[in-house]
Scaffold this active site. Structure first.
Site, PDB file in Angstrom:
ATOM      1  N   ASP A 199       0.804  -1.232   0.000  1.00 27.04           N
ATOM      2  CA  ASP A 199       0.000   0.000   0.000  1.00 27.04           C
ATOM      3  C   ASP A 199       0.837   1.283   0.000  1.00 27.04           C
ATOM      4  O   ASP A 199       0.292   2.371   0.174  1.00 27.04           O
ATOM      5  CB  ASP A 199      -0.934   0.021   1.227  1.00 27.04           C
ATOM      6  CG  ASP A 199      -0.153   0.095   2.533  1.00 27.04           C
ATOM      7  OD1 ASP A 199       1.037  -0.259   2.550  1.00 27.04           O
ATOM      8  OD2 ASP A 199      -0.740   0.523   3.544  1.00 27.04           O
ATOM      9  N   LYS A 200       2.160   1.137  -0.219  1.00 28.47           N
ATOM     10  CA  LYS A 200       3.072   2.305  -0.138  1.00 28.47           C
ATOM     11  C   LYS A 200       2.768   3.089   1.148  1.00 28.47           C
ATOM     12  O   LYS A 200       2.795   4.299   1.178  1.00 28.47           O
ATOM     13  CB  LYS A 200       2.906   3.245  -1.346  1.00 28.47           C
ATOM     14  CG  LYS A 200       2.988   2.610  -2.708  1.00 28.47           C
ATOM     15  CD  LYS A 200       4.416   2.588  -3.223  1.00 28.47           C
ATOM     16  CE  LYS A 200       4.535   2.088  -4.637  1.00 28.47           C
ATOM     17  NZ  LYS A 200       3.945   0.789  -4.911  1.00 28.47           N
ATOM     18  N   LEU A 235       9.144  -2.243   5.594  1.00 23.61           N
ATOM     19  CA  LEU A 235       9.733  -3.100   4.555  1.00 23.61           C
ATOM     20  C   LEU A 235       8.639  -3.854   3.801  1.00 23.61           C
ATOM     21  O   LEU A 235       7.490  -3.926   4.258  1.00 23.61           O
ATOM     22  CB  LEU A 235      10.696  -4.106   5.195  1.00 23.61           C
ATOM     23  CG  LEU A 235      11.814  -3.524   6.052  1.00 23.61           C
ATOM     24  CD1 LEU A 235      12.663  -4.648   6.640  1.00 23.61           C
ATOM     25  CD2 LEU A 235      12.694  -2.569   5.259  1.00 23.61           C
TER      26      LEU A 235
END
Ligand SMILES: C[S@@+](CC[C@H](N)C(=O)[O-])C[C@H]1O[C@@H](n2cnc3c(N)ncnc32)[C@H](O)[C@@H]1O
Length: 308
Positions: A199-200, A235
Site C-alpha cells: 500500500d506504499k 519493509l
C-alpha cells in the site's frame, strides 16, 4: 649455353656410356634423372608442407569456433541441506479491499518470492501459512499463477489466522508501527504474522490497529538498533519474511539486515537516485552518512561473498 649445345652434351654423355653394360647405363640415367628433378621435388615437398600447415590451421579454427558456440554447462547448484524450524509464519491476506489492481499483482509476486525463498534458499525453512486467501488475489492466482496448486510446504487457506490458531498467546503481529516492543530474538514456538498488504504505506497503522483490536501482541524488527536506513523502516512482505528466516540461520540481526535489505535503502545521499536526480537527504548528518556508506560497503561485500 644454347639449346643445341645442351642436346649435344646430353648426347655425348649418353654416347660416353655406350661402353658400359646396359644395366649400368640404366642406373646412371636413373641417377641423372633423379638429380635433374631434385629442385622440382624440393618445390613439391615445400608445397605439401604448406598445405599441411594450412589444413592444420583450418582444423584448429573450426575446433575453436565449436568451443565458442558450445553452450556453457550450467554451474552446479549448491545443494543446501535444510533443517526445518518449528517456527510458523503467517501472511495475513485480509486486505483485498485496501489495494488497487497493481498492488494485488505486486502482492502476488511477493508471496511467490516468500514461498520460493522458504523452499529453495532457507537453511531453516519455517511453517508457512497464507490465511484469508480470497477476492482478487485468489482470482489472480487461479487465473495467472495456476502452478500454485502444486506448491508444497505451504498452507493456503481462506480461513483467518484466528480460525487456524485460536490461541492468541502464540501470536505476534509484526508491524513497523509498534513504538515500544522490539524483537530481540525469535521464539520458535511462536507464530509471527506479517500483514499481507502492498500500500506504499497509504493505510498507516492498519495492521497495528487490527492486532490491537484482536488482542494480539505486536512487535517491530530491530532495524534502528543495528543499521541506519535513509527511509522509513516499513519493509516489503518478502523482505520481512526473508529477515525472519535468515535470522534463524545467522542469529545475527545486523548480518541478516545487511544481507536482505536492498542497497537503495542504505543510499547515504538521498532517498532514491533516479535518472541522476539525487536529492540530498537533509535528515542525515555527516556522521550518519559515513555510517550509511560503511554499511552500504559492508552490504556489497556480503553480496559479493554470497555470489562467489
Ligand atoms: C508493506 S508493510 C504494510 C504496511 C501497512 N500500512 C501496515 O499497516 O502495516 C507489510 C508488512 O510487513 C511487516 N513489516 C514491514 N516493516 C516492518 C518492520 N520494520 N517491523 C515489523 N514488521 C514490518 C508488517 O507486518 C507489515 O504489515
Amino acid at each position: 649455353m644454347s639449346a643445341s649445345t645442351q642436346n649435344n652434351d646430353s648426347d655425348q654423355t649418353i654416347t660416353g656410356l655406350t661402353t658400359l653394360s646396359k644395366n649400368a647405363q640404366k642406373r646412371i640415367l636413373k641417377q641423372q634423372k633423379w638429380e635433374a628433378t631434385r629442385a622440382l621435388r624440393k618445390e613439391a615437398r615445400k608445397e605439401k608442407e604448406k598445405e599441411k600447415k594450412l589444413r592444420k590451421r583450418e582444423q584448429q579454427k573450426n575446433a575453436d569456433n565449436k568451443d565458442s558456440v558450445k553452450p556453457r554447462e550450467p554451474p552446479l547448484k549448491k545443494q543446501k541441506i535444510q533443517t526445518p524450524s518449528s517456527m510458523k509464519v503467517v501472511i495475513d491476506l485480509d486486505f483485498d479491499d485496501y489495494m488497487n489492481d497493481k498492488e494485488i499483482v505486486d502482492l502476488s509476486a511477493q508471496l511467490t518470492r516468500c514461498y520460493s525463498y522458504n523452499n529453495n534458499k532457507a537453511v531453516n525453512p519455517v511453517g508457512l501459512f497464507y490465511t484469508s486467501f480470497s477476492g482478487r488475489l485468489q482470482e489472480r492466482f487461479d487465473t495467472r499463477l495456476k502452478e500454485y496448486h502444486n506448491w508444497k510446504n505451504v498452507i493456503i487457506d481462506n480461513k483467518s489466522y484466528l480460525e487456524l490458531f485460536p490461541n492468541k498467546q502464540e501470536l505476534v503481529y509484526l508491524t513497523a508501527d509498534e513504538e515500544e516492543v522490539v524483537l530481540q530474538e525469535l521464539d520458535e514456538s511462536k507464530i509471527y504474522i506479517i500483514g499481507g498488504i502492498v500500500d506504499k504505506n497509504r493505510h498507516k497503522r492498519l495492521c497495528y490497529h487490527k492486532a490491537k483490536l484482536e488482542g494480539i501482541a505486536t512487535a517491530k524488527l530491530p532495524i534502528s538498533q543495528y543499521i541506519k536506513l535513509n527511509s522509513r523502516h516499513v519493509l516489503t512482505i518478502n523482505h520481512v519474511f526473508e529477515i525472519l528466516v535468515d535470522w534463524l540461520e545467522t542469529k545475527n540481526w545486523r548480518e541478516t539486515l545487511l544481507k536482505v535489505i536492498p542497497p537503495r535503502k542504505f543510499n547515504p545521499d538521498g532517498k532514491k537516485q533516479r535518472r541522476g536526480a539525487a536529492k540530498k537527504n537533509p535528515q542525515l548528518n555527516n556522521d550518519e552518512k559515513n555510517m550509511a556508506k560503511i554499511e552500504l560497503n559492508e552490504k556489497s561485500e556480503l553480496l559479493g561473498a554470497n555470489q562467489r
